[in-house]
Design an enzyme around this catalytic site. Structure first.
Site, PDB file in Angstrom:
ATOM      1  N   SER A 155     -10.727 -11.857  -4.474  1.00 52.64           N
ATOM      2  CA  SER A 155     -11.349 -11.221  -5.631  1.00 52.64           C
ATOM      3  C   SER A 155     -11.780 -12.341  -6.585  1.00 52.64           C
ATOM      4  O   SER A 155     -11.316 -13.486  -6.456  1.00 52.64           O
ATOM      5  CB  SER A 155     -10.286 -10.357  -6.316  1.00 52.64           C
ATOM      6  OG  SER A 155     -10.695  -9.974  -7.615  1.00 52.64           O
ATOM      7  N   TYR A 168      -1.628  -8.564  -9.649  1.00 53.48           N
ATOM      8  CA  TYR A 168      -2.881  -8.676  -8.878  1.00 53.48           C
ATOM      9  C   TYR A 168      -3.391 -10.117  -8.893  1.00 53.48           C
ATOM     10  O   TYR A 168      -3.733 -10.687  -7.852  1.00 53.48           O
ATOM     11  CB  TYR A 168      -3.908  -7.719  -9.492  1.00 53.48           C
ATOM     12  CG  TYR A 168      -5.154  -7.518  -8.670  1.00 53.48           C
ATOM     13  CD1 TYR A 168      -5.226  -6.528  -7.696  1.00 53.48           C
ATOM     14  CD2 TYR A 168      -6.281  -8.313  -8.879  1.00 53.48           C
ATOM     15  CE1 TYR A 168      -6.380  -6.332  -6.954  1.00 53.48           C
ATOM     16  CE2 TYR A 168      -7.437  -8.124  -8.135  1.00 53.48           C
ATOM     17  CZ  TYR A 168      -7.486  -7.134  -7.179  1.00 53.48           C
ATOM     18  OH  TYR A 168      -8.634  -6.943  -6.446  1.00 53.48           O
TER      19      TYR A 168
HETATM   20  P1  NAD Z   1      -9.119   1.113  -2.048  1.00 49.91           P
HETATM   21  O1  NAD Z   1      -8.063   1.622  -2.958  1.00 49.91           O
HETATM   22  O2  NAD Z   1     -10.387   1.895  -1.878  1.00 49.91           O
HETATM   23  O3  NAD Z   1      -8.498   0.880  -0.595  1.00 49.91           O
HETATM   24  C1  NAD Z   1      -7.290   0.162  -0.417  1.00 49.91           C
HETATM   25  C2  NAD Z   1      -6.641   0.645   0.872  1.00 49.91           C
HETATM   26  O4  NAD Z   1      -5.423  -0.094   1.046  1.00 49.91           O
HETATM   27  C3  NAD Z   1      -6.267   2.133   0.824  1.00 49.91           C
HETATM   28  O5  NAD Z   1      -6.783   2.814   1.943  1.00 49.91           O
HETATM   29  C4  NAD Z   1      -4.749   2.105   0.817  1.00 49.91           C
HETATM   30  O6  NAD Z   1      -4.147   3.219   1.482  1.00 49.91           O
HETATM   31  C5  NAD Z   1      -4.454   0.796   1.545  1.00 49.91           C
HETATM   32  N1  NAD Z   1      -3.099   0.346   1.249  1.00 49.91           N
HETATM   33  C6  NAD Z   1      -2.558   0.126   0.025  1.00 49.91           C
HETATM   34  N2  NAD Z   1      -1.256  -0.172   0.156  1.00 49.91           N
HETATM   35  C7  NAD Z   1      -0.968  -0.146   1.476  1.00 49.91           C
HETATM   36  C8  NAD Z   1       0.213  -0.361   2.253  1.00 49.91           C
HETATM   37  N3  NAD Z   1       1.398  -0.612   1.668  1.00 49.91           N
HETATM   38  N4  NAD Z   1       0.137  -0.275   3.590  1.00 49.91           N
HETATM   39  C9  NAD Z   1      -1.046   0.028   4.188  1.00 49.91           C
HETATM   40  N5  NAD Z   1      -2.181   0.256   3.517  1.00 49.91           N
HETATM   41  C10 NAD Z   1      -2.144   0.173   2.181  1.00 49.91           C
HETATM   42  O7  NAD Z   1      -9.424  -0.368  -2.532  1.00 49.91           O
HETATM   43  P2  NAD Z   1     -10.683  -1.343  -2.343  1.00 49.91           P
HETATM   44  O8  NAD Z   1     -11.370  -1.414  -3.636  1.00 49.91           O
HETATM   45  O9  NAD Z   1     -11.439  -1.034  -1.110  1.00 49.91           O
HETATM   46  O10 NAD Z   1      -9.907  -2.729  -2.179  1.00 49.91           O
HETATM   47  C11 NAD Z   1      -9.773  -3.404  -0.948  1.00 49.91           C
HETATM   48  C12 NAD Z   1      -9.485  -4.870  -1.234  1.00 49.91           C
HETATM   49  O11 NAD Z   1     -10.559  -5.417  -1.980  1.00 49.91           O
HETATM   50  C13 NAD Z   1      -8.208  -5.101  -2.055  1.00 49.91           C
HETATM   51  O12 NAD Z   1      -7.511  -6.220  -1.567  1.00 49.91           O
HETATM   52  C14 NAD Z   1      -8.754  -5.381  -3.433  1.00 49.91           C
HETATM   53  O13 NAD Z   1      -7.910  -6.190  -4.173  1.00 49.91           O
HETATM   54  C15 NAD Z   1     -10.037  -6.104  -3.088  1.00 49.91           C
HETATM   55  N6  NAD Z   1     -11.004  -6.095  -4.181  1.00 49.91           N
HETATM   56  C16 NAD Z   1     -11.460  -4.921  -4.690  1.00 49.91           C
HETATM   57  C17 NAD Z   1     -12.348  -4.954  -5.738  1.00 49.91           C
HETATM   58  C18 NAD Z   1     -12.880  -3.703  -6.363  1.00 49.91           C
HETATM   59  O14 NAD Z   1     -13.478  -3.808  -7.429  1.00 49.91           O
HETATM   60  N7  NAD Z   1     -12.721  -2.522  -5.750  1.00 49.91           N
HETATM   61  C19 NAD Z   1     -12.762  -6.171  -6.277  1.00 49.91           C
HETATM   62  C20 NAD Z   1     -12.288  -7.349  -5.725  1.00 49.91           C
HETATM   63  C21 NAD Z   1     -11.405  -7.302  -4.668  1.00 49.91           C
END
Ligand code: NAD
Length: 273
Positions: A155, A168
């Protein structure tokens, strides 16, 4: 904010770049939602058999159904229901993967003095220790065949801090270090390891933090997008999951075999400040 909200500067995505992962197995964590879901479909479209790992069984079933529809991706999407806090199971699940995408994550927005220690522990476990164990489980096969691709979904918060996101930011900074170390050890074995660093992506993770952000910063929810999330972004829109996974696809391509130990930043100019 909903997935149908039009955003300034949004644009139609160009055709995905060509990538052939036929015969390869790719493991994607957090595949039931958001970036992980888009990534599973993208790598399957490239021909990989995708092990889709998540604790959300219903979300994985929906993903697998979408992948089976006529006109769906060339490669299969195989659901693997797993809570990544089970670190031994996570390590076992990674055995035999040619491509590993460490993506699962969560967010909690709280001032440090109110940050629940158990939430801090869980976030570090899922977002840093599980990636370590998955890498550990995947490397023997990658080393044996002299090829592997590890992509860690970090991120902007792997490079910059924001207030109220202690767990985070700590987890993502740790993931950056894990990824670089993996790159140094893996290079002699044909294994690359990189991070992908998006700013705010239009996913449920972001939608769920709007209320928390409003409370922590003491502003109404409708001001969170412009005053907090897009405050430092030169490009005034969220990024789409499909744009993020093209960076993952690039890092898995033959053109990226010299790219390792680095971070591919997709932040609309945030870190240019
Ligand atoms: P999201 O909430 O849409 O999806 C996250 C997924 O991770 C979910 O399906 C959830 O069930 C799964 N998960 C969480 N804890 C878990 C566990 N203990 N065991 C198995 N699965 C688990 O989130 P997203 O926005 O798609 O984020 C995905 C990645 O991208 C993350 O690492 C997040 O930090 C990173 N990210 C997101 C953003 C953003 O703005 N959305 C920005 C930068 C980085």
């Amino acid at each position: 904010m909903t997935s149908s909200t039009p955003l300034p500067g949004s644009h139609a995505l160009a055709q995905p770049s060509s990538l052939d992962l036929g015969g390869r197995t790719a493991l994607v964590t957090g595949a039931a939602s958001g970036i992980g879901r888009a990534c599973a479909l993208r790598l399957a479209a490239a021909g990989a058999e995708v092990r889709a790992v998540d604790r959300d069984a219903a979300g994985l079933a929906e993903l697998a159904e979408e992948a089976r529809r006529p006109g769906g991706p060339a490669g299969a999407v195989v659901p693997h229901v797993l809570d990544l806090t089970d670190l031994d199971a996570a390590e076992r699940a990674a055995a035999g993967a040619d491509v590993l995408v460490n993506n699962a994550g969560m967010q909690l927005v709280r001032p440090l003095e109110e940050f629940p220690p158990d939430a801090f522990h869980t976030m570090l476990t899922v977002m840093l220790e599980a990636p370590f164990r998955l890498i550990r489980g995947a490397l023997p096969h990658m080393y044996a065949q002299g090829w592997g691709r590890i992509v860690n979904v970090s991120s902007v918060h792997g490079l910059r801090a924001s207030a109220y996101k202690a767990a985070y930011v700590a987890a993502k900074h740790g993931l950056e270090g894990l990824s670089k170390t993996t790159a140094l050890e893996g290079a002699a074995h044909g294994v690359t390891s990189n991070c992908v660093n998006p700013a705010y992506v239009r996913t449920p993770l972001v939608e769920k933090q709007i209320a928390d952000q409003a409370q922590a910063h003491g502003i109404p929810e409708e001001r969170v997008l412009s005053e907090i999330l897009l405050k430092d972004s030169a490009v005034q829109r969220l990024i789409e999951p499909e744009e993020v996974v093209e960076a993952v696809a690039y890092l898995c391509s033959p053109q990226a075999s010299f790219v390792t130990g680095t971070s591919l930043v997709l932040d609309g100019g945030w870190t240019a400040h």
